[in-house]
Scaffold this motif. Structure first.
Motif, PDB file in Angstrom:
ATOM      1  N   VAL A   1      15.516  -0.893  -1.400  1.00 29.48           N
ATOM      2  CA  VAL A   1      15.185  -2.065  -2.228  1.00 29.48           C
ATOM      3  C   VAL A   1      14.254  -2.984  -1.447  1.00 29.48           C
ATOM      4  CG1 VAL A   1      16.137  -4.100  -3.391  1.00 29.48           C
ATOM      5  CG2 VAL A   1      17.392  -1.932  -3.452  1.00 29.48           C
ATOM      6  N   ASN A   2      14.635  -3.267  -0.220  1.00 28.56           N
ATOM      7  CA  ASN A   2      13.837  -4.151   0.633  1.00 28.56           C
ATOM      8  C   ASN A   2      12.430  -3.587   0.823  1.00 28.56           C
ATOM      9  OD1 ASN A   2      13.354  -6.321   2.263  1.00 28.56           O
ATOM     10  ND2 ASN A   2      14.465  -5.519   4.050  1.00 28.56           N
ATOM     11  N   ARG A   3      12.367  -2.282   1.076  1.00 26.31           N
ATOM     12  CA  ARG A   3      11.081  -1.611   1.309  1.00 26.31           C
ATOM     13  C   ARG A   3      10.205  -1.668   0.051  1.00 26.31           C
ATOM     14  NH1 ARG A   3       9.818   1.656   5.425  1.00 26.31           N
ATOM     15  NH2 ARG A   3      11.977   1.611   6.106  1.00 26.31           N
ATOM     16  N   HIS A   4      10.825  -1.415  -1.096  1.00 28.72           N
ATOM     17  CA  HIS A   4      10.076  -1.427  -2.354  1.00 28.72           C
ATOM     18  C   HIS A   4       9.442  -2.812  -2.570  1.00 28.72           C
ATOM     19  CE1 HIS A   4       9.106  -0.452  -6.513  1.00 28.72           C
ATOM     20  NE2 HIS A   4       9.602  -1.626  -6.855  1.00 28.72           N
ATOM     21  N   LEU A   5      10.226  -3.851  -2.352  1.00 30.59           N
ATOM     22  CA  LEU A   5       9.715  -5.209  -2.604  1.00 30.59           C
ATOM     23  C   LEU A   5       8.628  -5.583  -1.602  1.00 30.59           C
ATOM     24  CD1 LEU A   5      13.024  -7.057  -3.521  1.00 30.59           C
ATOM     25  CD2 LEU A   5      11.207  -6.297  -5.070  1.00 30.59           C
ATOM     26  N   ILE A   6       8.809  -5.197  -0.379  1.00 28.03           N
ATOM     27  CA  ILE A   6       7.809  -5.593   0.624  1.00 28.03           C
ATOM     28  C   ILE A   6       6.505  -4.804   0.432  1.00 28.03           C
ATOM     29  CG2 ILE A   6       8.313  -4.132   2.630  1.00 28.03           C
ATOM     30  CD1 ILE A   6       8.409  -6.998   4.049  1.00 28.03           C
ATOM     31  N   GLU A   7       6.630  -3.555   0.014  1.00 24.58           N
ATOM     32  CA  GLU A   7       5.410  -2.760  -0.230  1.00 24.58           C
ATOM     33  C   GLU A   7       4.651  -3.323  -1.433  1.00 24.58           C
ATOM     34  OE1 GLU A   7       6.450   1.371  -0.408  1.00 24.58           O
ATOM     35  OE2 GLU A   7       6.691   1.506   1.770  1.00 24.58           O
ATOM     36  N   LYS A   8       5.395  -3.897  -2.349  1.00 25.97           N
ATOM     37  CA  LYS A   8       4.769  -4.537  -3.512  1.00 25.97           C
ATOM     38  C   LYS A   8       3.977  -5.774  -3.086  1.00 25.97           C
ATOM     39  CE  LYS A   8       7.364  -4.413  -7.583  1.00 25.97           C
ATOM     40  NZ  LYS A   8       6.451  -3.774  -8.515  1.00 25.97           N
ATOM     41  N   ILE A   9       4.651  -6.661  -2.370  1.00 23.02           N
ATOM     42  CA  ILE A   9       4.014  -7.929  -1.990  1.00 23.02           C
ATOM     43  C   ILE A   9       2.845  -7.698  -1.030  1.00 23.02           C
ATOM     44  CG2 ILE A   9       4.369 -10.136  -0.777  1.00 23.02           C
ATOM     45  CD1 ILE A   9       5.971 -10.371  -3.180  1.00 23.02           C
ATOM     46  N   THR A  10       2.994  -6.750  -0.126  1.00 31.62           N
ATOM     47  CA  THR A  10       1.935  -6.538   0.871  1.00 31.62           C
ATOM     48  C   THR A  10       0.857  -5.593   0.356  1.00 31.62           C
ATOM     49  OG1 THR A  10       3.154  -4.705   1.841  1.00 31.62           O
ATOM     50  CG2 THR A  10       3.514  -6.873   2.825  1.00 31.62           C
ATOM     51  N   ALA A  11       1.068  -5.040  -0.848  1.00 30.43           N
ATOM     52  CA  ALA A  11       0.088  -4.184  -1.521  1.00 30.43           C
ATOM     53  C   ALA A  11      -0.138  -2.832  -0.839  1.00 30.43           C
ATOM     54  CB  ALA A  11      -1.242  -4.908  -1.719  1.00 30.43           C
ATOM     55  N   ILE A  12       0.787  -2.425   0.027  1.00 23.92           N
ATOM     56  CA  ILE A  12       0.601  -1.094   0.613  1.00 23.92           C
ATOM     57  C   ILE A  12       1.262  -0.013  -0.242  1.00 23.92           C
ATOM     58  CG2 ILE A  12       0.274  -1.875   2.995  1.00 23.92           C
ATOM     59  CD1 ILE A  12       3.170  -1.069   3.564  1.00 23.92           C
ATOM     60  N   GLY A  13       1.967  -0.444  -1.287  1.00 22.98           N
ATOM     61  CA  GLY A  13       2.631   0.541  -2.153  1.00 22.98           C
ATOM     62  C   GLY A  13       1.749   0.987  -3.324  1.00 22.98           C
ATOM     63  N   ILE A  14       0.528   0.472  -3.397  1.00 23.05           N
ATOM     64  CA  ILE A  14      -0.331   0.767  -4.558  1.00 23.05           C
ATOM     65  C   ILE A  14      -0.735   2.241  -4.583  1.00 23.05           C
ATOM     66  CG2 ILE A  14      -2.644   0.358  -5.538  1.00 23.05           C
ATOM     67  CD1 ILE A  14      -2.301  -2.566  -4.570  1.00 23.05           C
ATOM     68  N   ARG A  15      -0.593   2.831  -5.774  1.00 19.63           N
ATOM     69  CA  ARG A  15      -1.093   4.206  -5.952  1.00 19.63           C
ATOM     70  C   ARG A  15      -1.937   4.209  -7.219  1.00 19.63           C
ATOM     71  NH1 ARG A  15       1.385   9.693  -8.022  1.00 19.63           N
ATOM     72  NH2 ARG A  15       0.007  11.109  -6.883  1.00 19.63           N
ATOM     73  N   TYR A  16      -3.235   4.412  -7.091  1.00 18.57           N
ATOM     74  CA  TYR A  16      -4.107   4.507  -8.262  1.00 18.57           C
ATOM     75  C   TYR A  16      -3.884   5.854  -8.929  1.00 18.57           C
ATOM     76  CZ  TYR A  16      -6.645   0.569  -6.103  1.00 18.57           C
ATOM     77  OH  TYR A  16      -6.987  -0.642  -5.545  1.00 18.57           O
ATOM     78  N   ASP A  17      -4.115   5.877 -10.232  1.00 19.57           N
ATOM     79  CA  ASP A  17      -3.892   7.110 -10.992  1.00 19.57           C
ATOM     80  C   ASP A  17      -5.142   7.989 -10.937  1.00 19.57           C
ATOM     81  OD1 ASP A  17      -3.218   9.080 -12.700  1.00 19.57           O
ATOM     82  OD2 ASP A  17      -3.024   7.817 -14.492  1.00 19.57           O
ATOM     83  N   PHE A  18      -5.144   8.941 -10.026  1.00 20.40           N
ATOM     84  CA  PHE A  18      -6.274   9.875  -9.905  1.00 20.40           C
ATOM     85  C   PHE A  18      -5.930  11.221 -10.541  1.00 20.40           C
ATOM     86  CE2 PHE A  18      -7.953   7.784  -5.710  1.00 20.40           C
ATOM     87  CZ  PHE A  18      -8.266   6.643  -6.427  1.00 20.40           C
ATOM     88  N   GLY A  19      -4.874  11.259 -11.326  1.00 21.73           N
ATOM     89  CA  GLY A  19      -4.442  12.510 -11.939  1.00 21.73           C
ATOM     90  C   GLY A  19      -3.314  13.132 -11.141  1.00 21.73           C
ATOM     91  N   GLU A  20      -2.954  14.344 -11.553  1.00 23.95           N
ATOM     92  CA  GLU A  20      -1.827  15.031 -10.911  1.00 23.95           C
ATOM     93  C   GLU A  20      -2.166  15.393  -9.476  1.00 23.95           C
ATOM     94  OE1 GLU A  20       0.399  17.883 -12.877  1.00 23.95           O
ATOM     95  OE2 GLU A  20       0.881  16.265 -14.287  1.00 23.95           O
ATOM     96  N   GLY A  21      -1.152  15.377  -8.623  1.00 25.76           N
ATOM     97  CA  GLY A  21      -1.390  15.792  -7.241  1.00 25.76           C
ATOM     98  C   GLY A  21      -0.273  15.306  -6.361  1.00 25.76           C
ATOM     99  N   PRO A  22      -0.367  15.606  -5.060  1.00 29.44           N
ATOM    100  CA  PRO A  22       0.664  15.157  -4.121  1.00 29.44           C
ATOM    101  C   PRO A  22       0.774  13.628  -4.127  1.00 29.44           C
ATOM    102  CG  PRO A  22      -0.957  16.592  -3.051  1.00 29.44           C
ATOM    103  CD  PRO A  22      -1.465  16.341  -4.426  1.00 29.44           C
ATOM    104  N   ASP A  23       1.907  13.148  -3.638  1.00 26.45           N
ATOM    105  CA  ASP A  23       2.164  11.706  -3.673  1.00 26.45           C
ATOM    106  C   ASP A  23       1.065  10.895  -2.971  1.00 26.45           C
ATOM    107  OD1 ASP A  23       4.000   9.457  -4.256  1.00 26.45           O
ATOM    108  OD2 ASP A  23       3.983   9.293  -2.066  1.00 26.45           O
ATOM    109  N   LEU A  24       0.454  11.473  -1.951  1.00 28.05           N
ATOM    110  CA  LEU A  24      -0.570  10.745  -1.186  1.00 28.05           C
ATOM    111  C   LEU A  24      -1.846  10.492  -2.001  1.00 28.05           C
ATOM    112  CD1 LEU A  24      -1.251   9.616   1.633  1.00 28.05           C
ATOM    113  CD2 LEU A  24      -2.052  11.893   2.287  1.00 28.05           C
ATOM    114  N   LEU A  25      -2.080  11.325  -3.009  1.00 27.45           N
ATOM    115  CA  LEU A  25      -3.304  11.196  -3.802  1.00 27.45           C
ATOM    116  C   LEU A  25      -3.307   9.845  -4.530  1.00 27.45           C
ATOM    117  CD1 LEU A  25      -5.855  12.753  -4.783  1.00 27.45           C
ATOM    118  CD2 LEU A  25      -4.529  13.382  -6.802  1.00 27.45           C
ATOM    119  N   GLY A  26      -4.367   9.082  -4.347  1.00 23.43           N
ATOM    120  CA  GLY A  26      -4.474   7.768  -5.002  1.00 23.43           C
ATOM    121  C   GLY A  26      -3.940   6.638  -4.143  1.00 23.43           C
ATOM    122  N   ARG A  27      -3.174   6.976  -3.096  1.00 24.53           N
ATOM    123  CA  ARG A  27      -2.682   5.935  -2.191  1.00 24.53           C
ATOM    124  C   ARG A  27      -3.713   5.681  -1.099  1.00 24.53           C
ATOM    125  NH1 ARG A  27       2.563   4.732  -3.033  1.00 24.53           N
ATOM    126  NH2 ARG A  27       3.818   6.294  -4.077  1.00 24.53           N
TER     127      ARG A  27
END
Ligand SMILES: Cc1cc2nc3c(=O)[nH]c(=O)nc-3n(C[C@H](O)[C@H](O)[C@H](O)COP(=O)(O)OP(=O)(O)OC[C@H]3O[C@@H](n4cnc5c(N)ncnc54)[C@H](O)[C@@H]3O)c2cc1C
Length: 515
Positions: free
Chosen positions: A404-430
């Motif tokens: 929970v803590n990690r999810h919220l901090i990744e949100k605020i610090t913007a390191i959790g953003i994943r753009y939608d580049f289509g299907e692929g491994p989790d790293l794609l778009g991050r």
């Protein structure tokens, strides 16, 4: 000039418009073929507003030799110290452009954590970044450094020039200043803040909620000892989170206190307002006097319906406003600029794939939507009502769970953003975090704002895209995939080990091969 309200998307086929002899060398661009009364296209991009967003965008565009003029209505930079600081993702951007050392000299590193609704929880261990801290640095310093950087790179900044109107046609935009002067460019970007003239003239809707809660904020001297202030602040903050007095050095305190009902928002707050509100909430005004500056902010929350209408775009507060809780606004604007810069440059340089510029809105609008939502949630958690206070206690408990803590901090610090580049491994778009590579560190290779293929197989090539994309063969790079293609903003555009698949993705992001 009548400012045009454009409602339909206009074609943006710039490819090949640029005089091939012009390149990055100063000089006029070709005049539009039609419209003999139009002034020459003196600039590629005019940016309205030299706040953090406008200055960052100007610097990004200059990496690609785009001719940029920034028009700023104020003659002097603002001196308000508004922000908490730069969050992790913004620090990463600064590292990617070789700016971080310069900024670090002016700030104080603080532990990441305690951001979400000011709930005092430390960040979880092992945040996925080489820059996992908050850099406390005043907004005027950030703006100054970014403006200086943009100018060093060749951007022109004209202060005391307010954009008052514009007209766009199929070849460019004619911009009119408040004194009647007209300038012409291929694109106009409104980075002119929450009350954006550009957005209003464009007729883009700005739906959301008006401000319901006003807060006073300022810097002033106090007349009582620090221990007395600290004890009182601790007591008040048990129930009232929109309240603090923090020492700011040399006897000056940063003061935040809820405002009384505001009759006229255009009227600036006075010292009397601060004294009165401090007495109401704390029972004492702490002897505040000699204010350095005083301000008031609300919790209006609004998002522009569109970020682009033809040749005019919006970024930063011009596109979204929300309460400052969590300290995200400046960070969000700077990150908009980072996303837009290389795409707009590609459009102007003539190599952008047809849809590239529109990915700016597709990627950044949902990010802003998410920030607006998290600030709405945080504002609820600051309420003194029993219900929200109970939710706050519950969330405080939940934040003991690492995820929970990690999810919220990744949100605020913007390191959790994943753009939608289509299907692929989790790293794609991050975004890829900074890693060690044999030449040093990865972000050190992104200073020029070009794409990068990091190839652990040593078999692939960027071929006919080598004028836009760098290549690094490094079998030792610490990655659990064979190869990644990074966009100039450090997001992962492709993962794999097949040359044909790579070529398809190079075309998708970087246009046609030169071969
Ligand atoms: C009290 C407070 C605390 C905050 N704390 C934080 C924080 O901790 N972290 C954070 O990330 N953000 C914070 N923010 C938000 C942050 O200050 C803004 O999000 C940020 O300034 C937005 O940058 P910008 O460049 O988009 O717009 P602005 O900073 O508003 O800059 C716009 C510029 O455009 C100019 N301009 C306006 N109209 C025209 C025109 N017609 N022609 C030419 N120029 C024009 C203005 O003079 C201004 O210089 C805070 C805001 C407030 C009010």
């Amino acid at each position: 000039m009548h400012s045009q309200q454009v409602t339909a998307e206009q074609p943006a086929s710039d490819r090949g418009e640029r005089d091939s002899t012009a390149g990055g060398v100063p000089g006029a661009l070709r005049s539009p073929a039609s419209g003999a009364d139009r002034a020459p296209l003196t600039f590629d991009v005019i940016i309205a507003g030299c706040g953090p967003t406008g200055a960052m965008l100007a610097a990004e565009l200059r990496l690609h030799d785009v001719r940029v003029l920034v028009l700023e209505k104020e003659t002097e930079p603002a001196s308000f110290v508004r922000i908490v600081g730069l969050h992790v993702r913004s620090l990463e951007l600064m590292a990617m452009r070789g700016l971080l050392d310069r900024i670090l000299r002016h700030g104080r590193q603080r532990p990441a954590g305690g951001f979400f609704a000011a709930i005092p929880k430390a960040a979880p261990k092992g945040l996925d970044s080489a820059y996992a801290y908050l850099l406390g640095v005043p907004q005027p310093v950030i703006v100054h450094l970014l403006e200086e950087h943009a100018i060093e790179r060749g951007a022109q900044v004209r202060r005391g020039c307010a954009v008052a109107g514009f007209e766009q046609d199929d070849e460019g935009v004619t911009v009119e200043l408040a004194d009647g002067e007209r300038l012409r460019s291929r694109y106009l970007v409104g980075c002119d803040g929450g009350r954006s003239t550009v957005r209003k003239l464009l007729g883009v809707g700005f739906p959301g909620e008006p401000s319901r809660t006003e807060t006073l904020m300022g810097e002033m001297e106090v007349g009582v000892p620090q221990e007395e202030i600290a004890a009182k602040v601790t007591e008040i903050r048990e129930t009232q989170q929109r309240f603090w007095l923090r020492p700011f050095g040399e006897g000056v305190y940063s003061v935040v206190v809820p405002a009384a009902g505001v009759a006229d928002r255009a009227e600036p707050p006075t010292l009397k307002d601060f004294q009165q509100q401090l007495r109401t909430i704390a029972g004492t005004d702490f002897g505040v006097h000699s204010p350095r500056w005083m301000s008031r902010f609300g919790d209006a929350t609004r998002l522009a319906e569109r970020y682009r209408v033809g040749r005019v775009l919006l970024a930063g507060d011009a596109a979204h406003i929300h309460p400052p809780i969590g300290g995200q606004g400046l960070n969000l604007g700077v990150q908009d600029a980072f996303n837009l810069g290389w795409k707009l440059a590609a459009q102007i340089r003539g190599w952008a794939p047809d849809t590239l510029l529109d990915t700016y809105q597709a990627e950044r609008h949902p990010v802003a939507e998410d920030v607006l939502d998290n600030t709405r949630a945080q504002m609820e958690l600051l309420s003194t009502e029993p219900g929200p206070q109970a939710v706050r206690r519950l969330l405080t408990e939940l934040m003991d769970f690492d995820e929970v803590n990690r999810h919220l901090i990744e949100k605020i610090t913007a390191i959790g953003i994943r753009y939608d580049f289509g299907e692929g491994p989790d790293l794609l778009g991050r975004r890829l975090h900074d890693i060690d590579v044999k030449q040093g560190h990865l972000y050190g290779l992104l200073h020029h704002g070009r794409g990068l293929l990091l190839d652990r197989t040593e078999r692939l090539t960027v071929g006919g895209w080598s004028d836009r994309v760098d290549y690094l063969a490094d079998p030792t790079a610490v990655l659990d995939v064979p190869c990644v293609l990074l966009r100039p903003d450090g997001h992962v555009a492709w993962i794999g080990d097949d040359q044909q698949d790579l070529d398809d993705h190079l075309s998708r992001w970087f246009g046609k091969s030169a071969n």
